[in-house]
Design an enzyme around this catalytic site. Sequence first.
Site, short mmCIF file in Angstrom:
data_model
loop_
_atom_site.label_atom_id
_atom_site.label_comp_id
_atom_site.label_asym_id
_atom_site.label_seq_id
_atom_site.Cartn_x
_atom_site.Cartn_y
_atom_site.Cartn_z
N ASP A 1 35.14 -42.60 -23.56
CA ASP A 1 35.30 -42.41 -22.13
C ASP A 1 34.03 -41.79 -21.58
O ASP A 1 33.45 -40.88 -22.21
CB ASP A 1 36.47 -41.47 -21.82
CG ASP A 1 37.82 -42.18 -21.78
OD1 ASP A 1 37.89 -43.33 -22.27
OD2 ASP A 1 38.77 -41.58 -21.26
N HIS B 1 37.75 -35.25 -22.67
CA HIS B 1 36.84 -35.08 -21.54
C HIS B 1 36.16 -33.71 -21.53
O HIS B 1 36.80 -32.67 -21.67
CB HIS B 1 37.53 -35.38 -20.21
CG HIS B 1 38.02 -36.78 -20.14
ND1 HIS B 1 38.86 -37.23 -19.15
CD2 HIS B 1 37.77 -37.87 -20.93
CE1 HIS B 1 39.13 -38.51 -19.34
NE2 HIS B 1 38.47 -38.91 -20.42
N CYS C 1 36.58 -35.33 -12.07
CA CYS C 1 37.25 -36.54 -12.56
C CYS C 1 37.39 -37.60 -11.47
O CYS C 1 37.27 -38.80 -11.73
CB CYS C 1 38.65 -36.20 -13.07
SG CYS C 1 38.70 -35.05 -14.45
N ASP D 1 34.53 -32.11 -19.14
CA ASP D 1 34.35 -31.29 -17.94
C ASP D 1 35.35 -30.16 -17.78
O ASP D 1 35.33 -29.46 -16.77
CB ASP D 1 34.32 -32.17 -16.68
CG ASP D 1 35.35 -33.27 -16.67
OD1 ASP D 1 36.32 -33.18 -17.44
OD2 ASP D 1 35.18 -34.22 -15.88
N ASP E 1 35.92 -41.69 -15.66
CA ASP E 1 36.33 -41.99 -17.03
C ASP E 1 35.84 -43.34 -17.51
O ASP E 1 35.41 -43.49 -18.65
CB ASP E 1 37.86 -41.96 -17.13
CG ASP E 1 38.46 -40.62 -16.74
OD1 ASP E 1 37.71 -39.67 -16.50
OD2 ASP E 1 39.70 -40.55 -16.65
#
Length: 392
Positions: A221, A270, A377, A272, A143
């Site tokens: 991020d 995020h 992550c 992913d 991140d």
Amino acid sequence: MRPSHIPLVEIGPSETWSMNAFLPADRSDNAPAPLTSPVSSYNEWDPLEEVIVGRLEGAVIPSGHKVVTSVIPGFTARILPLFSGFRYPGFMVAKAQRELDGFVSLLTRLGVTVTRPEPTDFRKKFGAPGWSSRGFCNSCPRDSLLIVGDEIIETPMAWPCRYFETHSYRPLLKDYFRRGARWTSAPRPQLADELYDPNYRARRKGEPISYVLTEFEPVFDAADFFRCGRDLFVTRSNVTNALGVEWLRRHLGDAYRIHEIESLCPTPMHIDTTALPLGPGRLLVNPEYVDVERLPPLLKKWDILIAPEPDPIADPFLQKISLCGKWLNMNVLMLDEKRVIVDPHHEATMRAMEAWGLEPIPCPFMHYAAFGGSFHCATLDVRRRGGLQSYF
């Protein structure tokens, strides 16, 4: 007056003065050898050689700030302000730590060099003009740090409780820099009230996409980006605004292109669990969050692999207490173009990976979700074997 022992040097109209004229010329046998960067990672699938893995020591429950609760599932978001700043319960840490230790051991057995951030006490309070906070944890290096080639970029994060998170990585960053890596920090954000929309609420079905962030200043991020050589892909989210994307675009310059993937997630954060490449020419997408017809034209040339529905979680505690949505079955780590680390709880995902010609390597990791994510992550791939290429 000029001291008599310093000679006067006459410079003609076409000459340029340089102090080097008075210094001895470098001898080739004394010249330092060029540095070879220990950091080199251009995509998500080249053979993994070195990775940073996060830590759980010192973790505290994140702040109840609006930018935090805007992306956390309902029940957890409602109770978060009551417990923010306190340490996680020991039983939660213990279960996640066992899984984390098993993951690190697996990577090591597979020949990957594993480095870790420093343990940190995130209970300590800090602040800046206009706000104060306690920390969170350093469980998710993906991140706060973005690696593009031989450069490490510290990201300007929108969560106040993560403002100084990269300090726990500083010993690693300084070591990589001394050995030849490039090290950049994006502009430190003010995180003033003007950055956050006071009228924000999560998007409901049929409503246009909205974000808690304004365009007051650049924030992003690193986990809102994935890398495919000369092309990077990003989702706008509740931690990444358009100014943040533009800052990175200008910083990287003409050597790279950045393309946006629109996420239909009602509380986006995020990339992913929205889309993730599984190798050159293969893109895993979330059927709830991605309209395949609206993908960037470049990606439509690839095989689009639809992620299977996550297997249900039977544990009632894990059902309710998580910082993440249900699609963590997508949050996998590619060791190379063939091997992929997957949580064995997600049996449908394991079978899908095999059907796509991949070799899934099982590793339990369900309890890590309470600390911010899963395998992708929890890692930052520092070095992958392979150079800069274009895949489109």
